[in-house]
Scaffold this active site. Structure first.
Site, PDB file in Angstrom:
ATOM      1  NE  ARG A   1      -9.860 -67.393 -11.419  1.00 24.05           N
ATOM      2  CZ  ARG A   1     -10.018 -67.847 -12.336  1.00 24.05           C
ATOM      3  NH1 ARG A   1     -11.801 -68.607 -12.233  1.00 24.05           N
ATOM      4  NH2 ARG A   1      -9.769 -67.559 -13.444  1.00 24.05           N
TER       5      ARG A   1
ATOM      6  CB  SER B   1      -9.482 -80.614 -29.511  1.00 27.27           C
ATOM      7  OG  SER B   1      -9.397 -79.529 -28.387  1.00 27.27           O
TER       8      SER B   1
ATOM      9  CB  SER C   1     -17.282 -67.862 -23.519  1.00 25.25           C
ATOM     10  OG  SER C   1     -15.795 -68.518 -23.078  1.00 25.25           O
TER      11      SER C   1
ATOM     12  CG  HIS D   1     -20.453 -68.746 -24.372  1.00 23.09           C
ATOM     13  ND1 HIS D   1     -20.710 -67.741 -23.015  1.00 23.09           N
ATOM     14  CD2 HIS D   1     -19.896 -69.948 -24.118  1.00 23.09           C
ATOM     15  CE1 HIS D   1     -20.258 -68.761 -22.081  1.00 23.09           C
ATOM     16  NE2 HIS D   1     -19.713 -69.877 -22.909  1.00 23.09           N
TER      17      HIS D   1
ATOM     18  CE  LYS E   1     -22.382 -70.954 -20.296  1.00 19.74           C
ATOM     19  NZ  LYS E   1     -21.364 -70.619 -18.672  1.00 19.74           N
TER      20      LYS E   1
ATOM     21  CB  THR F   1     -24.162 -87.556 -11.624  1.00 24.21           C
ATOM     22  OG1 THR F   1     -24.188 -86.405 -10.362  1.00 24.21           O
ATOM     23  CG2 THR F   1     -25.037 -87.349 -12.448  1.00 24.21           C
TER      24      THR F   1
END
Ligand code: PLP
Length: 404
Positions: free
Chosen positions: A21, A136, A188, A216, A247, A276
């Protein structure tokens, strides 16, 4: 041991497969989206971005920018800690209330990204619900797959968007084990939309909880931007709705919404929430302004739909095949990683058009593609320019239109 050699060997494999990439170094320019400056060794040039997930250009919306600047002036930059230890700011709670309202749920919980929200929520649910089975959809995003894997719960894959297969798999499970049906609304990469009503009905029939990723779709579908679940009037029948602020809302961050008990449970046990640093208050304030705007304004959604329809019609007229779907995502299949990159490079070099080649592991090998996401801010001239480029490209290359 020469570790660099080991790293380089694997990179060489990626390169030989055509899956290495190369990132475009963009400098987004406020007020000019979808135009951006692209930096390279040859200098800086203007390009038109055709593959952004800032689907509605909200990243440069004046209300969103003002909210972020105001919050920075008011609160400073960072949040100051994890949510537990001094990091919970007033703006986080305002945003969570906004999100709960968006999806008609009792509560919401913020995360640092959509990826983290899926990973943290699914790993917590799967690991803490005794004997839980997660069903799933085979097309689910990496963040869901990783969350399920980390949970060590039993995972049952069902064929993508295939409700009969889901039902067969639910039926085969003991009645008394907790079951979670995990799926997305808009996928997506293919841009296809799930048969949500049928999925919800079959999940209800077998007493399964529903886990829906609307990443999305939020901001884009439904009268207030609540996603496909809002558009279909199904939000109240879905146990957990997950989304992103990065997004269509143009900022960054992720979230889940659901009952107060569910959000409190994830808040209390999810390591990806607990350990975090919380999002900066300014990010929360900007995201809230974006959500508030898109709750009352359909202008951006309508204009986006218009430009999506225009591009699809122009591709059809030019005989450039694209995957049919009802969403805003227009994939043009090339089916080869090297050719996809070659086409993307040509578009960039010759036409100043940036569309990132999509390759493995984002999509299965052999389904490499260019993925166009027209926004309300792409003008008719932008579409003309893109079509001139694609038409010349399709003529130039020996890629059969039937194959592409
Ligand atoms: N879920 C889906 C379906 C996605 O496509 C993505 C990202 O592309 C995510 C979750 C992660 O969201 P974020 O980019 O906010 O981390």
């Amino acid at each position: 041991m020469d570790f660099d050699k080991l790293f380089e060997a694997q990179i060489e494999t990626l390169k030989s497969e055509g899956n290495y990439r190369v990132f475009a170094e963009l400098e987004r320019q406020c007020g000019k989206f979808p135009k951006a400056a692209k930096h390279s060794a040859d200098g800086v040039r203007d390009v038109t971005v055709w593959c952004s997930n800032d689907y509605l250009g909200m990243g440069q919306n004046p209300k969103v920018i003002d909210a972020m600047c105001e919050a920075v002036q008011r609160c400073g930059t960072g949040s100051g800690g994890t949510r537990n230890i001094s990091g919970t700011n007033h703006d986080h709670l305002l945003l969570e209330a906004e999100l709960a309202d968006l999806h008609g749920k009792e509560a919401a919980l913020l995360f640092t990204s959509g990826y983290v929200s899926n990973w943290a929520a699914l790993s917590t649910l799967g690991s803490r619900l005794k004997d839980c089975v997660i069903l799933s959809d085979a097309g689910n995003h990496a963040s869901m797959i990783e969350g399920i894997r980390h949970s060590r719960a039993t995972k049952v894959l069902w064929k993508h968007n295939d409700v009969a297969d889901l039902e067969a798999k639910l039926k085969a499970l003991p009645a008394d084990v907790p079951k979670i049906v995990a799926f997305e609304s808009v996928y997506s990469m293919d841009g296809d939309v799930c048969p949500m009503r049928e999925i919800v009905e079959v999940a209800e029939k077998y007493g399964a909880m529903t886990y829906l990723d609307e990443v999305h779709a939020v901001g884009l579908y439904g009268p207030r931007g609540g996603g496909i679940s809002e558009r279909e009037g199904l939000a109240d029948r879905i146990t957990l709705i997950e989304g992103t602020l990065g997004k269509a809302y143009g900022v960054v961050g992720g979230y889940i919404t659901g009952s107060a008990a569910l959000c409190d449970f994830i808040r209390s046990f999810a390591s990806g929430f607990i350990f975090t640093t919380a999002l900066p208050p300014a990010v929360a304030a900007a995201a809230r302004a974006s959500i508030q705007h898109l709750k009352i304004s359909s202008f951006e959604r309508m204009q986006q739909r218009r430009q999506v329809a225009k591009l699809r019609a122009r591709l059809d007229a030019a005989g450039i095949p694209h995957m049919m779907n009802e969403s805003h995502i227009i994939p043009v299949l090339i089916k080869d990683p090297v050719k996809t990159k070659m086409l993307a490079d040509y578009l960039m070099d010759e036409w100043g058009i940036y569309v990132q080649p999509i390759n493995y592991p984002t999509v299965p090998k052999g389904t490499e593609r260019l993925r166009f996401t027209p926004s309300p801010l792409h003008t008719d001239d932008d579409i003309d320019h893109l079509m001139n480029a694609l038409t010349s490209l399709w003529k130039k290359c020996a890629i059969s239109r039937a194959v592409a």
